[in-house]
Design an enzyme around this catalytic site. Structure first.
Site, PDB file in Angstrom:
ATOM      1  N   TYR A 145     -13.416  -2.365  11.076  1.00  0.00           N
ATOM      2  CA  TYR A 145     -12.064  -1.841  10.903  1.00  0.00           C
ATOM      3  C   TYR A 145     -11.287  -1.945  12.217  1.00  0.00           C
ATOM      4  O   TYR A 145     -10.134  -2.417  12.257  1.00  0.00           O
ATOM      5  CB  TYR A 145     -12.134  -0.382  10.439  1.00  0.00           C
ATOM      6  CG  TYR A 145     -10.803   0.320  10.326  1.00  0.00           C
ATOM      7  CD1 TYR A 145     -10.056   0.242   9.152  1.00  0.00           C
ATOM      8  CD2 TYR A 145     -10.291   1.076  11.379  1.00  0.00           C
ATOM      9  CE1 TYR A 145      -8.831   0.904   9.031  1.00  0.00           C
ATOM     10  CE2 TYR A 145      -9.075   1.733  11.281  1.00  0.00           C
ATOM     11  CZ  TYR A 145      -8.347   1.640  10.100  1.00  0.00           C
ATOM     12  OH  TYR A 145      -7.139   2.286   9.993  1.00  0.00           O
ATOM     13  N   SER A 167       1.653   3.373  -2.692  1.00  0.00           N
ATOM     14  CA  SER A 167       1.549   4.309  -3.815  1.00  0.00           C
ATOM     15  C   SER A 167       1.223   5.722  -3.344  1.00  0.00           C
ATOM     16  O   SER A 167       1.401   6.689  -4.081  1.00  0.00           O
ATOM     17  CB  SER A 167       0.481   3.838  -4.807  1.00  0.00           C
ATOM     18  OG  SER A 167      -0.802   3.820  -4.196  1.00  0.00           O
ATOM     19  N   ARG A 168       0.773   5.840  -2.089  1.00  0.00           N
ATOM     20  CA  ARG A 168       0.438   7.164  -1.550  1.00  0.00           C
ATOM     21  C   ARG A 168       0.357   7.077  -0.024  1.00  0.00           C
ATOM     22  O   ARG A 168       0.507   6.016   0.565  1.00  0.00           O
ATOM     23  CB  ARG A 168      -0.902   7.648  -2.109  1.00  0.00           C
ATOM     24  CG  ARG A 168      -2.061   6.711  -1.843  1.00  0.00           C
ATOM     25  CD  ARG A 168      -3.335   7.184  -2.509  1.00  0.00           C
ATOM     26  NE  ARG A 168      -4.455   6.273  -2.228  1.00  0.00           N
ATOM     27  CZ  ARG A 168      -5.706   6.484  -2.618  1.00  0.00           C
ATOM     28  NH1 ARG A 168      -5.984   7.570  -3.320  1.00  0.00           N
ATOM     29  NH2 ARG A 168      -6.654   5.629  -2.316  1.00  0.00           N
ATOM     30  N   LYS A 189      -7.890  -4.205  13.053  1.00  0.00           N
ATOM     31  CA  LYS A 189      -6.664  -3.567  13.514  1.00  0.00           C
ATOM     32  C   LYS A 189      -6.251  -4.078  14.896  1.00  0.00           C
ATOM     33  O   LYS A 189      -5.054  -4.172  15.200  1.00  0.00           O
ATOM     34  CB  LYS A 189      -6.830  -2.046  13.521  1.00  0.00           C
ATOM     35  CG  LYS A 189      -6.900  -1.421  12.135  1.00  0.00           C
ATOM     36  CD  LYS A 189      -5.610  -1.635  11.348  1.00  0.00           C
ATOM     37  CE  LYS A 189      -5.580  -0.833  10.061  1.00  0.00           C
ATOM     38  NZ  LYS A 189      -4.299  -0.980   9.332  1.00  0.00           N
ATOM     39  N   GLY A 237       0.818  -1.221   0.000  1.00  0.00           N
ATOM     40  CA  GLY A 237       0.000   0.000   0.000  1.00  0.00           C
ATOM     41  C   GLY A 237       0.844   1.259   0.000  1.00  0.00           C
ATOM     42  O   GLY A 237       0.569   2.207   0.750  1.00  0.00           O
TER      43      GLY A 237
END
Length: 248
Positions: free
Chosen positions: A154, A13-14, A158, A11
Protein backbone atom coordinates in the site's frame (compact mmCIF):
# COMPACT_ATOMS: atom_id res chain seq x y z
CA UNK A 1 -13.47 30.34 -14.03
CA UNK A 2 -13.95 27.06 -12.22
CA UNK A 3 -17.68 27.57 -11.83
CA UNK A 4 -19.73 24.86 -13.53
CA UNK A 5 -16.79 22.58 -14.28
CA UNK A 6 -17.37 18.85 -14.52
CA UNK A 7 -15.78 16.78 -11.76
CA UNK A 8 -15.22 13.04 -11.60
CA UNK A 9 -14.43 11.66 -8.16
CA UNK A 10 -13.48 7.99 -8.08
CA UNK A 11 -14.39 5.95 -5.03
CA UNK A 12 -16.98 8.49 -3.93
CA UNK A 13 -19.82 6.35 -2.60
CA UNK A 14 -18.54 6.91 0.94
CA UNK A 15 -15.70 8.23 3.07
CA UNK A 16 -13.28 10.86 1.81
CA UNK A 17 -14.47 10.57 -1.78
CA UNK A 18 -18.07 11.21 -0.83
CA UNK A 19 -17.18 14.34 1.13
CA UNK A 20 -15.04 15.60 -1.76
CA UNK A 21 -17.94 15.09 -4.17
CA UNK A 22 -20.21 17.06 -1.85
CA UNK A 23 -17.66 19.86 -1.48
CA UNK A 24 -17.22 20.13 -5.24
CA UNK A 25 -20.98 20.18 -5.74
CA UNK A 26 -21.28 22.92 -3.12
CA UNK A 27 -18.70 24.89 -5.14
CA UNK A 28 -21.01 24.76 -8.16
CA UNK A 29 -19.54 21.89 -10.15
CA UNK A 30 -21.39 19.06 -11.86
CA UNK A 31 -20.22 15.91 -10.11
CA UNK A 32 -19.90 12.30 -11.24
CA UNK A 33 -19.73 10.02 -8.22
CA UNK A 34 -17.63 7.05 -9.24
CA UNK A 35 -18.22 3.73 -7.55
CA UNK A 36 -16.98 0.17 -7.94
CA UNK A 37 -19.59 -1.79 -5.98
CA UNK A 38 -21.75 0.54 -3.92
CA UNK A 39 -24.14 1.63 -6.65
CA UNK A 40 -27.01 2.27 -4.25
CA UNK A 41 -24.97 4.58 -2.02
CA UNK A 42 -23.55 6.58 -4.92
CA UNK A 43 -26.95 6.84 -6.62
CA UNK A 44 -28.63 7.99 -3.42
CA UNK A 45 -26.04 10.74 -2.98
CA UNK A 46 -26.35 11.84 -6.61
CA UNK A 47 -30.12 12.05 -6.22
CA UNK A 48 -29.70 14.10 -3.05
CA UNK A 49 -27.44 16.57 -4.86
CA UNK A 50 -29.94 16.89 -7.72
CA UNK A 51 -32.82 17.47 -5.32
CA UNK A 52 -30.80 20.27 -3.75
CA UNK A 53 -30.43 21.93 -7.16
CA UNK A 54 -27.04 20.58 -8.17
CA UNK A 55 -25.92 18.39 -11.04
CA UNK A 56 -24.77 14.86 -10.30
CA UNK A 57 -24.79 11.30 -11.56
CA UNK A 58 -23.49 8.03 -10.18
CA UNK A 59 -21.24 6.12 -12.54
CA UNK A 60 -19.64 2.71 -12.26
CA UNK A 61 -15.89 2.98 -12.76
CA UNK A 62 -13.54 0.07 -12.16
CA UNK A 63 -10.31 2.01 -12.37
CA UNK A 64 -8.13 -1.06 -12.91
CA UNK A 65 -9.99 -1.76 -16.19
CA UNK A 66 -9.24 0.78 -18.94
CA UNK A 67 -12.25 -0.23 -21.00
CA UNK A 68 -14.52 0.35 -18.04
CA UNK A 69 -12.86 3.70 -17.35
CA UNK A 70 -13.42 4.79 -20.95
CA UNK A 71 -17.10 3.83 -20.78
CA UNK A 72 -17.52 5.74 -17.52
CA UNK A 73 -15.84 8.84 -18.87
CA UNK A 74 -17.92 8.65 -22.05
CA UNK A 75 -21.08 8.61 -19.96
CA UNK A 76 -19.97 11.59 -17.86
CA UNK A 77 -18.94 13.52 -20.97
CA UNK A 78 -22.25 12.76 -22.66
CA UNK A 79 -24.16 13.97 -19.63
CA UNK A 80 -22.18 17.06 -18.64
CA UNK A 81 -19.30 17.69 -21.09
CA UNK A 82 -15.55 17.26 -20.77
CA UNK A 83 -14.19 16.48 -17.33
CA UNK A 84 -12.26 19.43 -15.92
CA UNK A 85 -11.63 18.12 -12.42
CA UNK A 86 -10.44 14.58 -11.73
CA UNK A 87 -10.05 13.35 -8.17
CA UNK A 88 -8.25 10.02 -8.06
CA UNK A 89 -9.52 8.83 -4.71
CA UNK A 90 -10.50 5.17 -5.21
CA UNK A 91 -8.17 2.82 -3.33
CA UNK A 92 -7.93 -0.42 -1.44
CA UNK A 93 -6.04 -1.28 1.74
CA UNK A 94 -4.72 -4.56 3.09
CA UNK A 95 -3.10 -5.23 6.46
CA UNK A 96 -0.52 -7.95 5.91
CA UNK A 97 3.04 -8.66 7.11
CA UNK A 98 5.59 -8.11 4.35
CA UNK A 99 6.68 -11.74 4.09
CA UNK A 100 3.11 -12.91 3.52
CA UNK A 101 2.28 -10.49 0.66
CA UNK A 102 1.70 -12.55 -2.48
CA UNK A 103 2.30 -11.56 -6.08
CA UNK A 104 -1.46 -11.38 -6.46
CA UNK A 105 -1.73 -9.03 -3.45
CA UNK A 106 1.01 -6.82 -4.85
CA UNK A 107 -0.40 -6.66 -8.37
CA UNK A 108 -3.91 -5.93 -7.14
CA UNK A 109 -2.63 -3.10 -4.94
CA UNK A 110 -0.65 -1.53 -7.78
CA UNK A 111 -3.52 -1.95 -10.25
CA UNK A 112 -6.02 -0.11 -8.06
CA UNK A 113 -3.94 2.33 -6.04
CA UNK A 114 -1.47 3.44 -8.71
CA UNK A 115 -2.26 2.27 -12.24
CA UNK A 116 -5.91 3.28 -11.81
CA UNK A 117 -4.92 6.91 -11.27
CA UNK A 118 -2.58 6.73 -14.26
CA UNK A 119 -5.36 5.34 -16.49
CA UNK A 120 -7.98 7.86 -15.37
CA UNK A 121 -5.59 10.77 -15.76
CA UNK A 122 -4.50 9.65 -19.20
CA UNK A 123 -8.09 9.27 -20.37
CA UNK A 124 -9.16 12.81 -19.35
CA UNK A 125 -6.02 14.75 -20.18
CA UNK A 126 -6.89 15.44 -23.83
CA UNK A 127 -10.18 17.08 -22.89
CA UNK A 128 -8.39 19.23 -20.32
CA UNK A 129 -5.78 20.27 -22.89
CA UNK A 130 -8.52 21.15 -25.36
CA UNK A 131 -9.98 23.58 -22.84
CA UNK A 132 -6.59 24.76 -21.52
CA UNK A 133 -7.80 24.11 -17.99
CA UNK A 134 -7.76 21.15 -15.67
CA UNK A 135 -7.32 19.96 -12.12
CA UNK A 136 -6.01 16.51 -11.22
CA UNK A 137 -6.05 15.76 -7.51
CA UNK A 138 -4.55 12.51 -6.28
CA UNK A 139 -5.43 11.22 -2.83
CA UNK A 140 -2.29 9.60 -1.52
CA UNK A 141 -1.36 8.85 2.09
CA UNK A 142 1.15 9.54 4.82
CA UNK A 143 2.12 5.89 4.29
CA UNK A 144 3.48 6.83 0.88
CA UNK A 145 5.73 9.39 2.54
CA UNK A 146 7.16 7.55 5.53
CA UNK A 147 6.68 3.92 4.53
CA UNK A 148 4.48 1.11 5.72
CA UNK A 149 4.86 -1.64 8.30
CA UNK A 150 1.89 -3.95 7.80
CA UNK A 151 0.96 -2.38 4.48
CA UNK A 152 4.22 -2.25 2.54
CA UNK A 153 2.55 -2.70 -0.84
CA UNK A 154 0.00 0.00 0.00
CA UNK A 155 2.77 2.44 0.97
CA UNK A 156 4.71 1.70 -2.22
CA UNK A 157 1.66 2.35 -4.41
CA UNK A 158 0.90 5.60 -2.62
CA UNK A 159 4.52 6.71 -2.95
CA UNK A 160 4.23 6.03 -6.67
CA UNK A 161 1.13 8.23 -6.76
CA UNK A 162 3.19 11.12 -5.43
CA UNK A 163 5.68 10.50 -8.22
CA UNK A 164 2.87 10.49 -10.77
CA UNK A 165 1.62 13.78 -9.35
CA UNK A 166 4.98 15.48 -9.75
CA UNK A 167 5.50 14.09 -13.24
CA UNK A 168 2.11 15.17 -14.55
CA UNK A 169 2.66 18.62 -13.07
CA UNK A 170 5.96 18.95 -14.93
CA UNK A 171 4.42 17.92 -18.24
CA UNK A 172 0.99 19.56 -18.20
CA UNK A 173 1.07 22.65 -15.99
CA UNK A 174 1.99 24.79 -19.04
CA UNK A 175 -1.38 23.82 -20.51
CA UNK A 176 -3.31 25.20 -17.54
CA UNK A 177 -3.63 21.76 -15.94
CA UNK A 178 -2.44 21.55 -12.35
CA UNK A 179 -1.78 18.24 -10.62
CA UNK A 180 -1.50 17.97 -6.85
CA UNK A 181 -1.72 15.31 -4.19
CA UNK A 182 -3.33 15.30 -0.78
CA UNK A 183 -1.67 13.08 1.82
CA UNK A 184 -4.00 12.45 4.75
CA UNK A 185 -2.74 10.95 7.97
CA UNK A 186 -5.27 9.05 10.05
CA UNK A 187 -8.84 9.85 8.99
CA UNK A 188 -12.05 8.42 10.38
CA UNK A 189 -13.22 6.25 7.49
CA UNK A 190 -14.30 2.66 6.98
CA UNK A 191 -10.89 1.90 5.47
CA UNK A 192 -9.02 3.12 8.55
CA UNK A 193 -11.19 1.31 11.08
CA UNK A 194 -9.09 -1.85 11.18
CA UNK A 195 -5.87 0.05 11.75
CA UNK A 196 -7.37 2.27 14.43
CA UNK A 197 -8.59 -0.79 16.31
CA UNK A 198 -5.06 -2.19 16.64
CA UNK A 199 -2.65 -1.36 19.45
CA UNK A 200 -0.30 0.24 16.91
CA UNK A 201 -3.14 2.33 15.54
CA UNK A 202 -4.19 3.54 18.98
CA UNK A 203 -0.58 4.45 19.73
CA UNK A 204 -0.42 6.49 16.51
CA UNK A 205 -3.45 8.53 17.58
CA UNK A 206 -1.81 9.27 20.94
CA UNK A 207 1.23 10.66 19.15
CA UNK A 208 -0.57 13.01 16.74
CA UNK A 209 0.47 16.57 17.68
CA UNK A 210 -3.05 17.91 17.10
CA UNK A 211 -4.31 15.21 19.45
CA UNK A 212 -6.95 13.59 17.25
CA UNK A 213 -7.56 12.00 13.87
CA UNK A 214 -8.89 14.00 10.92
CA UNK A 215 -12.46 14.26 9.73
CA UNK A 216 -13.30 13.57 6.12
CA UNK A 217 -14.50 17.15 5.76
CA UNK A 218 -11.03 18.44 6.59
CA UNK A 219 -9.61 16.52 3.64
CA UNK A 220 -12.48 17.46 1.34
CA UNK A 221 -12.02 21.18 1.95
CA UNK A 222 -8.42 20.97 0.73
CA UNK A 223 -9.56 19.17 -2.43
CA UNK A 224 -12.17 21.85 -3.11
CA UNK A 225 -9.50 24.54 -2.75
CA UNK A 226 -7.09 22.76 -5.11
CA UNK A 227 -9.90 22.51 -7.68
CA UNK A 228 -10.50 26.26 -7.56
CA UNK A 229 -8.99 29.17 -9.48
CA UNK A 230 -7.43 30.34 -6.23
CA UNK A 231 -5.06 27.36 -6.45
CA UNK A 232 -3.99 28.01 -10.05
CA UNK A 233 -0.34 28.55 -9.10
CA UNK A 234 -0.09 25.42 -6.96
CA UNK A 235 1.06 22.36 -8.88
CA UNK A 236 3.17 19.29 -8.26
CA UNK A 237 2.66 19.61 -4.52
CA UNK A 238 1.72 17.10 -1.86
CA UNK A 239 -0.49 18.80 0.71
CA UNK A 240 -0.23 17.14 4.11
CA UNK A 241 -3.45 16.83 6.10
CA UNK A 242 -2.08 14.84 9.00
CA UNK A 243 -2.34 16.88 12.18
CA UNK A 244 1.42 17.18 12.43
CA UNK A 245 2.25 13.46 12.16
CA UNK A 246 4.78 14.12 9.39
CA UNK A 247 6.40 17.36 8.28
CA UNK A 248 8.16 16.32 5.07
Amino acid sequence: MTQDKVALVTGSSRGIGLMIARALSDAGHAVALGYARNASLASAEAEKIVRAGGKAIAVEIMIEDRGNVRRAIARVTSEFGDIGILVNNAAIAQEKPFETITDEDWNRMMDVNLRGAFVCSQEVINGMQKRSWGRIINITSIGGQWGGVNQVHYAVAKAGLIGLTRSLAKVYSKFGITTNAIAPGLVQTDMSTNELNTEAGREKVKNIPVGRIATVNEVASVAAFLASDDAAYITGQTINVNGGMYFG
